[in-house]
Design a protein around this motif. Structure first.
Motif, PDB file in Angstrom:
ATOM      1  N   UNK A 248       2.222  -0.680   7.170  1.00 33.52           N
ATOM      2  CA  UNK A 248       1.476  -1.310   6.080  1.00 33.52           C
ATOM      3  C   UNK A 248       1.036  -2.735   6.442  1.00 33.52           C
ATOM      4  N   UNK A 249       1.377  -3.183   7.629  1.00 36.54           N
ATOM      5  CA  UNK A 249       1.122  -4.559   8.035  1.00 36.54           C
ATOM      6  C   UNK A 249      -0.326  -4.984   7.967  1.00 36.54           C
ATOM      7  N   UNK A 250      -1.230  -4.127   8.385  1.00 33.00           N
ATOM      8  CA  UNK A 250      -2.648  -4.495   8.399  1.00 33.00           C
ATOM      9  C   UNK A 250      -3.163  -4.731   6.978  1.00 33.00           C
ATOM     10  N   UNK A 251      -2.822  -3.840   6.059  1.00 34.31           N
ATOM     11  CA  UNK A 251      -3.271  -3.986   4.678  1.00 34.31           C
ATOM     12  C   UNK A 251      -2.638  -5.210   4.026  1.00 34.31           C
ATOM     13  N   UNK A 252      -1.360  -5.441   4.287  1.00 34.35           N
ATOM     14  CA  UNK A 252      -0.682  -6.616   3.732  1.00 34.35           C
ATOM     15  C   UNK A 252      -1.306  -7.893   4.300  1.00 34.35           C
ATOM     16  N   UNK A 253      -1.670  -7.873   5.574  1.00 34.06           N
ATOM     17  CA  UNK A 253      -2.314  -9.040   6.185  1.00 34.06           C
ATOM     18  C   UNK A 253      -3.624  -9.373   5.475  1.00 34.06           C
TER      19      UNK A 253
ATOM     20  N   UNK B 104       0.826  -1.197   0.000  1.00 34.06           N
ATOM     21  CA  UNK B 104       0.000   0.000   0.000  1.00 34.06           C
ATOM     22  C   UNK B 104       0.867   1.257   0.000  1.00 34.06           C
ATOM     23  N   UNK B 105       0.445   2.256  -0.733  1.00 34.09           N
ATOM     24  CA  UNK B 105       1.126   3.550  -0.782  1.00 34.09           C
ATOM     25  C   UNK B 105       0.148   4.634  -0.353  1.00 34.09           C
TER      26      UNK B 105
ATOM     27  N   UNK C 172      -8.391  -1.416  -0.861  1.00 36.38           N
ATOM     28  CA  UNK C 172      -9.489  -1.018   0.032  1.00 36.38           C
ATOM     29  C   UNK C 172      -8.957  -0.235   1.227  1.00 36.38           C
ATOM     30  N   UNK C 173      -7.649  -0.371   1.503  1.00 38.54           N
ATOM     31  CA  UNK C 173      -7.052   0.286   2.667  1.00 38.54           C
ATOM     32  C   UNK C 173      -6.117   1.428   2.294  1.00 38.54           C
TER      33      UNK C 173
ATOM     34  N   UNK D 277       1.678  -0.571  -4.954  1.00 41.51           N
ATOM     35  CA  UNK D 277       2.719  -1.053  -5.844  1.00 41.51           C
ATOM     36  C   UNK D 277       2.574  -2.563  -5.907  1.00 41.51           C
ATOM     37  N   UNK D 278       2.629  -3.127  -7.123  1.00 41.54           N
ATOM     38  CA  UNK D 278       2.500  -4.569  -7.296  1.00 41.54           C
ATOM     39  C   UNK D 278       3.676  -5.079  -8.119  1.00 41.54           C
ATOM     40  N   UNK D 279       4.383  -6.066  -7.570  1.00 38.42           N
ATOM     41  CA  UNK D 279       5.493  -6.713  -8.265  1.00 38.42           C
ATOM     42  C   UNK D 279       5.140  -8.195  -8.383  1.00 38.42           C
TER      43      UNK D 279
END
Length: 98
Positions: free
Chosen positions: A16-21, A9-10, A63-64, A69-71
């Motif tokens: 960013x942990x919550x969004x990555x989770x 997330x940017x 959503x968050x 960024x997507x790799x």
């Protein structure tokens, strides 16, 4: 195919942990073989199902955050299964030889 991806997330602050989770939650719910480490989440399956999961995981991050960024790195080898495990086992065999 095997795909390793990272969706970050940017514009949502430093934590960013919550969004990555939420993205990892989507991957785990998919039922596809997967593994998450500090940098990437790897999953294995057919092209359409893998790419659909990556899209859903990206949507969860979006959503968050207003931007992400997507790799993606993929190994596309039709007809081969269990490659996530087999590739690591191959390297471990060579390492054991000394």
């Amino acid at each position: 195919m095997i795909a390793a991806f990272s969706v970050t997330p940017l514009g949502a602050g430093e934590d960013v942990g919550r969004a990555v989770a939420e993205a990892v939650r989507v991957v785990r719910a998919s039922g596809l073989p997967n593994e998450t480490n500090a940098m990437f989440t790897t999953l294995e399956g057919e092209w359409d199902e893998v790419m659909a999961v990556i899209k859903q995981a990206t949507d969860a991050v979006m959503a968050a955050a207003p931007r992400c960024s997507l790799v993606i790195k993929a190994d596309i080898r039709p007809g081969v299964g269990n490659a996530m495990t087999a590739k690591v086992e191959s390297v471990e065999r060579y390492l054991a030889e000394g």
